[in-house]
Each structure stands twice: as structure tokens, then as C-alpha cells.
Design a protein around this motif. Structure first.
Motif, short mmCIF file in Angstrom:
data_model
loop_
_atom_site.label_atom_id
_atom_site.label_comp_id
_atom_site.label_asym_id
_atom_site.label_seq_id
_atom_site.Cartn_x
_atom_site.Cartn_y
_atom_site.Cartn_z
N PHE A 149 -21.70 -10.49 -42.10
CA PHE A 149 -21.13 -10.96 -41.04
C PHE A 149 -19.65 -10.28 -40.69
O PHE A 149 -19.26 -10.34 -39.91
N GLN A 150 -19.38 -9.44 -41.62
CA GLN A 150 -17.93 -8.63 -41.45
C GLN A 150 -17.90 -7.30 -42.59
O GLN A 150 -18.61 -6.95 -43.19
N GLY A 151 -17.06 -6.54 -42.31
CA GLY A 151 -16.95 -5.32 -43.10
C GLY A 151 -17.74 -4.27 -42.72
O GLY A 151 -18.70 -4.34 -41.79
N GLY A 152 -17.45 -3.45 -43.23
CA GLY A 152 -18.44 -2.10 -43.37
C GLY A 152 -18.91 -1.38 -44.44
O GLY A 152 -19.19 -2.20 -45.51
N ALA A 153 -19.08 -0.18 -44.46
CA ALA A 153 -19.50 0.65 -45.69
C ALA A 153 -18.57 0.92 -46.80
O ALA A 153 -18.51 1.72 -47.59
N SER A 199 -9.56 -4.66 -42.90
CA SER A 199 -9.25 -5.02 -41.54
C SER A 199 -10.27 -5.96 -40.80
O SER A 199 -10.40 -6.17 -39.75
N SER A 200 -10.82 -6.92 -41.49
CA SER A 200 -11.57 -7.92 -41.08
C SER A 200 -11.47 -9.15 -41.76
O SER A 200 -10.91 -9.06 -42.89
N ASN A 201 -11.85 -10.48 -41.29
CA ASN A 201 -11.81 -11.53 -42.08
C ASN A 201 -12.76 -11.74 -42.91
O ASN A 201 -14.03 -11.64 -42.72
N THR A 202 -12.54 -11.98 -44.26
CA THR A 202 -13.59 -12.05 -45.20
C THR A 202 -13.97 -13.66 -45.57
O THR A 202 -14.48 -13.69 -46.55
N ILE A 203 -13.31 -14.52 -44.93
CA ILE A 203 -13.33 -15.92 -45.24
C ILE A 203 -14.53 -16.39 -44.41
O ILE A 203 -15.05 -15.90 -43.54
N ALA A 204 -15.25 -17.48 -45.03
CA ALA A 204 -16.45 -18.02 -44.51
C ALA A 204 -16.43 -18.41 -43.16
O ALA A 204 -17.31 -18.48 -42.41
N ALA A 205 -15.26 -18.97 -42.65
CA ALA A 205 -15.12 -19.26 -41.35
C ALA A 205 -15.32 -18.19 -40.31
O ALA A 205 -16.07 -18.55 -39.20
N TYR A 206 -15.12 -17.17 -40.93
CA TYR A 206 -15.53 -16.04 -39.97
C TYR A 206 -17.01 -15.73 -39.81
O TYR A 206 -17.37 -15.06 -39.08
N GLY A 207 -17.86 -16.23 -40.80
CA GLY A 207 -19.27 -16.06 -40.69
C GLY A 207 -19.95 -16.53 -39.52
O GLY A 207 -20.82 -15.98 -38.98
N GLY A 248 -22.53 -15.21 -35.15
CA GLY A 248 -23.03 -15.88 -33.68
C GLY A 248 -23.72 -17.24 -33.97
O GLY A 248 -24.72 -17.40 -33.31
N ILE A 249 -23.03 -17.98 -34.77
CA ILE A 249 -23.74 -19.43 -34.97
C ILE A 249 -22.53 -20.35 -34.99
O ILE A 249 -21.39 -19.97 -35.03
#
Ligand code: GDP
Length: 430
Positions: A32-36, A238-246, A251-252
Motif C-alpha cells: 500500500f505504500q513505498g516503492g522499490a 516519502s510515504s506514510n509507513t503506518i497502518a492507517a495509511y493502508g 482503497g478500503i
């Protein structure tokens, strides 16, 4: 139901292993976040793998692997990764890519390199995967969603528009070759042919899956301390790593996330720059780095030696709290079996006062660790499956950490494999 698997610390806690293990009883696994820019290392019957973009559930044939809209999608890397697993005889995974996921553009990677070069000694220690320029563009509304590949006329026009300001920077700030819209368009058409079979309205797919009673895992990258908002800003991702951002990045609805499994490593490691209060150096660090993880603590993506430290109760308590932890998976405990005594950081001394609350960055930089030493267990605990069979000092270590962080340790991982897990009843689990 939805379960998130996230990190309490700086990343590299062993989320890949825990996700791979929990995926046995899940239907869908979503990144749900981050990249490679970071990797998960997984060891199973097919071999040892470093995944960067694919969710850690790809090794089962009953699961669907989803790249959510929150991910920084590097399409060539995704396809290289799919090939790397099918080349090792893993059955071709079922993969869905959100039509709203945005793509890492070739120039994001260049800008990441150029900016780190420009900053010199003040650089962020970026992995140069283009992640910061990618998310900057996403929020500046000049990013490209996967669905835009399918509207070629608009795509061409937008590319021409977007590269104008990029070229100003390339010419005058970085003194590097300029971008060409047509070349970029052709590259994107190659991306389109790679990704087309997988593109999907992921939010609708997950909505239906929830109605059908499926189990969904959300797989986080990095950990709380690298979260853009709640981490050690600016030495964060540069993205949120916390579960809330899941909820956002998949998209749920937020209320569907019923369990948050926060992965916490039995000692600390970090990559990149930034305050790291319980850090150790010299021979002590080299020994732990060499023994750590599965074959040493070196970056799964970069191969860089990780910075090492003792377990940090202050950072981990904060890390668990921000995640909304329902269960802690305490990992890589087997590695500590060589120590006579195990130091644990239980507080931070800042300007002569001791605190157990994780502070903002400028105070964190002044913090000195308050350390206690627990007796080691001096034996190999790998292979143990029953909590009661662990040596007394090992149980004491787990229970001490649990009391300090205040969240229930319900899983203890004592090896890199799927089966290396001890389930535990915790007095803190309601
Ligand atoms: P992630 O990014 O959070 O998935 O973590 P990494 O994959 O970068 O790092 C975890 C490393 O530790 C990997 O090499 C895993 O195979 C290994 N690992 C995970 N859990 C355990 C464990 O309980 N014991 C040992 N010895 N290694 C583990």
C-alpha cells in the motif's frame, strides 16, 4: 477482514517473513505504500528471494498479490521481479495493479541521483530509486497514474507540459542532459505493454472481496520511524509507513483494518542517515551485523551494511503506538543467543532528564541512551516451537521488552523460515 503487517522501527524488522507466514491463511496481499527502495527478504521452499515491489504473498498459489494506489510503481522492476521468481520455478503469481497507482518515471530516478550529488555531505542517504521525486510530483499533481497510459493523446500532451519545468532544473541546477517528450512517451508505451494485463480497479476488487468474507493482508514497507509525518523527519521515507495509511493506499474503509501486526526486531538496525540513539559501533556492532538477520544485516536492495544497535524500548513503544498495534511479532530473537549480557535501551536522557517518550527530531539528536543489561541465554533457540521450552532468560528478555513497550508480543520469530514461529499467550492481549 483486513490485517496489516507493519514495522515498529526503521524497517528491516522481518515484515516479509511474517507476511509470507500469515499469507498461508490469507486470500489477498496488498502493498500500500513505498516503492522499490527497500526490500523484503524471504526464505521458503523455492529459495531465498529479495522482493522490492511484489507483496510477500506471491509464493502461494491461492493468493492474489495487489499493488495498491499508494505504491510508487517502478514497472520495469516489477517485471524483473516477476521473472526472478518464475525463473526459480515459483508458479506464475496472480497480480493486480491499481489503475490509480502512479508510476516512477525514469527522470524520478535521475533527479534522485542528481539531488543527492548536489547535496554532497548533506545528502539523505537515499537509495536513489526515485522515491522522493516521485512522491513530490504526485502531490504537486504532475505525476502519472497507470490509467493515463491508456489515453495516449492526453499522455503526450501532459508529458510535453510536465517536462518543461524538469528541463529548467536539469539545465540550470543540475547541468545534465535534457528530457525528450517523445523518448519518454515511447518508454511509457513499453511500460503499457508490460502492465496492461494486470491493471484493475483495485478498490472495487477489494470491496467485493470484503463482501465475500476474504482475508486481506496489507503489507507495509519500512517502519514507523521512517514515516513521513511520525518518523525522524527529514530522515524519513516519502510515504506514510503506518497502518492507517493502508486504508488510503489500498482503497478500503479504515474500519475494516481489524488487526495490526507490528513487527519488532529483537535488536535494532537502520539504514541511511538520521538519529539512532541505541546505535553501537566497532567490534560490538560488527559482531551483531555479521550474525544478524539471515546471513548478516546488509540492505536487501542496496547491499549496504546496516547500522546496528541494541533494542530500543522508547522507539519501539512509540513505533507500536503509532501503528495501532494489536499484536507484536518479535523477530530475529535467535540471533542474540551468543551474548553473555544483552543491553536494552529503556530511556533517553535529554538535557539531563530521562524520558521514555520518543521526542521530535531536534531533541532526539541530543538523546543519550539509558541502558540496562539483561542476562543472556547462551544457547541456540532455533527449532523451538513452544514458548515454555524457551530458556528462562530468553522468556525474561521477551517479557521485559513487552512490559516496556506495553503491547502484546503474541508471536516470537526464531528463524528466517515460515515455520520458525512461536505463538504466545500474552497477558496484555485483550
Ligand atoms: P523486512 O523488510 O521487514 O521484511 O526485513 P528484511 O527482509 O530486510 O530483513 C529481515 C531479515 O531477517 C531477512 O534476511 C529475513 O530472512 C531474516 N529473518 C526474519 N525473521 C528472522 C528470525 O526470526 N530469525 C532470523 N535469524 N532471521 C530472520
Amino acid at each position: 477482514m483486513v490485517k496489516a503487517v507493519v514495522g515498529a522501527n526503521w524497517g528491516d524488522e522481518g515484515k516479509g517473513k511474517i507476511t509470507d507466514m500469515l499469507a498461508e491463511n490469507a486470500d489477498i496481499i496488498v502493498r500500500f505504500q513505498g516503492g522499490a527502495n527497500a526490500g523484503h527478504t524471504i526464505k521458503n521452499k523455492y529459495g531465498k528471494f529479495a522482493l522490492h515491489t511484489l507483496p510477500s504473498g506471491v509464493f502461494y498459489d491461492h493468493t492474489t498479490s495487489v499493488i495498491g494506489n499508494g505504491v510508487a510503481l517502478n514497472i520495469p522492476i516489477l517485471f524483473r521481479e516477476i521473472k526472478s521468481i518464475t525463473d526459480k520455478n515459483v508458479p506464475a503469481p496472480k497480480i493486480l495493479v491499481s489503475e490509480r497507482a502512479q508510476m516512477v518515471m525514469p527522470y524520478h530516478i535521475l533527479f534522485d541521483q542528481y539531488e543527492e550529488e548536489r547535496l554532497g555531505g548533506k545528502s539523505f542517504g537515499s537509495t536513489k530509486s526515485g522515491i522522493a521525486p516521485f512522491y513530490s510530483d504526485k502531490y504537486a499533481k504532475v505525476g502519472f497514474q497507470v490509467c493515463e497510459l491508456f489515453d495516449e493523446a492526453s499522455l503526450k500532451e501532459k508529458l510535453e507540459r510536465v517536462i518543461v519545468s524538469k528541463n529548467v532544473l536539469l539545465e540550470h541546477l543540475y547541468h545534465k542532459p535534457l528530457l525528450n517528450a517523445e523518448e519518454l512517451f515511447n518508454t511509457l508505451m513499453e511500460y503499457k505493454s508490460m502492465v496492461a494485463p494486470y491493471v484493475c480497479d483495485v478498490a472495487s476488487f477489494l470491496d467485493q472481496a470484503l463482501k465475500d468474507g476474504k482475508t486481506i493482508l496489507l503489507e507495509g514497507q519500512l517502519g514507523t520511524l521512517k514515516d513521513t509525518d511520525h518518523g525522524i523527519y527529514p530522515m524519513v521515507t516519502s510515504s506514510n509507513t503506518i497502518a492507517a495509511y493502508g486504508a488510503v493506499g489500498a482503497g478500503i474503509p479504515p474500519y475494516e483494518i481489524k488487526e495490526v501486526v507490528t513487527v519488532c526486531k529483537a535488536y535494532s538496525s537502520a539504514v541511511g542517515a538520521g538519529a539512532f540513539v541505541s546505535e553501537i559501533f566497532g567490534d560490538e556492532a560488527d559482531e551483531l551485523r555479521k550474525r544478524g538477520g539471515d546471513g548478516g544485516e546488509f540492505g536487501a536492495t542496496t547491499g549496504r551494511p546496516r547500522r546496528m544497535g541494541w533494542f530500543d524500548c522508547v522507539a519501539s513503544k512509540y513505533g507500536c503506538r503509532l501503528q495501532g498495534t494489536t499484536d507484536v511479532a518479535f523477530t530475529v530473537l535467535d540471533v542474540l543467543g551468543y551474548l553473555d549480557e544483552i543491553p536494552v535501551c529503556t530511556g533517553y536522557e535529554i538535557d539531563g532528564k530521562v524520558t521514555t517518550n520518543f521526542p521530535v527530531t531536534h531533541l532526539l539528536e541530543k538523546a543519550k541512551p539509558v541502558t540496562v543489561k539483561l542476562p543472556g541465554w547462551k544457547s541456540d533457540i532455533s527449532g523451538i516451537r513452544n514458548y515454555e521450552e524457551l530458556p528462562d532468560n530468553c522468556k525474561k528478555y521477551i517479557e521485559f521488552v513487552e512490559e516496556q513497550i506495553g503491547y502484546p508480543i503474541t508471536m516470537v520469530s526464531n528463524g528466517p523460515g515460515r515455520e520458525d514461529i512461536i505463538y504466545r499467550k500474552s497477558p496484555l492481549k485483550k
